[in-house]
Write an enzyme that holds these catalytic residues in place. Sequence first.
Site, mmCIF file in Angstrom:
data_model
loop_
_atom_site.group_PDB
_atom_site.id
_atom_site.type_symbol
_atom_site.label_atom_id
_atom_site.label_comp_id
_atom_site.label_asym_id
_atom_site.label_seq_id
_atom_site.Cartn_x
_atom_site.Cartn_y
_atom_site.Cartn_z
ATOM 1 N N CYS A 1 0.866 -1.180 0.000
ATOM 2 C CA CYS A 1 0.000 0.000 0.000
ATOM 3 C C CYS A 1 0.903 1.232 0.000
ATOM 4 O O CYS A 1 1.971 1.215 -0.593
ATOM 5 C CB CYS A 1 -0.952 -0.038 1.199
ATOM 6 S SG CYS A 1 -0.080 -0.117 2.788
ATOM 7 N N GLN A 2 0.490 2.292 0.653
ATOM 8 C CA GLN A 2 1.299 3.498 0.688
ATOM 9 C C GLN A 2 2.325 3.469 1.822
ATOM 10 O O GLN A 2 3.468 3.811 1.626
ATOM 11 C CB GLN A 2 0.398 4.736 0.829
ATOM 12 C CG GLN A 2 1.139 6.063 0.701
ATOM 13 C CD GLN A 2 1.712 6.318 -0.698
ATOM 14 O OE1 GLN A 2 1.152 5.890 -1.702
ATOM 15 N NE2 GLN A 2 2.834 7.003 -0.762
#
Length: 119
Positions: free
Chosen positions: A82-83
């Site tokens: 993800c981030q």
Amino acid sequence: MGGAAVKDVSYEELKALMEKSKNLLLVDVRSEAEVAKGQIPGSINIPLDTVEDAMKMNPDAFKAKYGIPKPPQDSSELVFYCQMGKRGAAATKKACDLGYVNARNYAGAYSEWSKKEAK
């Protein structure tokens, strides 16, 4: 929670996997808006809230939707990111709960990738 801890993969391990594996499935679990700003090459976007449904799909439906073969449950080449790392870990946990026992999370996530690749 219980169960095994989520297995992580490092930046270096991911780079090595990307170079040698033809079967690596790298799953970006961020939103489409985040992905539009950049993603790890070769990854596919399956937002976190759809990961469970995606991993439950039959192989034909998965291939029709995502354009790639669904990984076998024993695949050691299934990596989520993800981030920042949290959603990737959550997605990896969901996959493990569904029988993808070797699924891993790229803990450094896109924030680390984009910094290292910008050099």
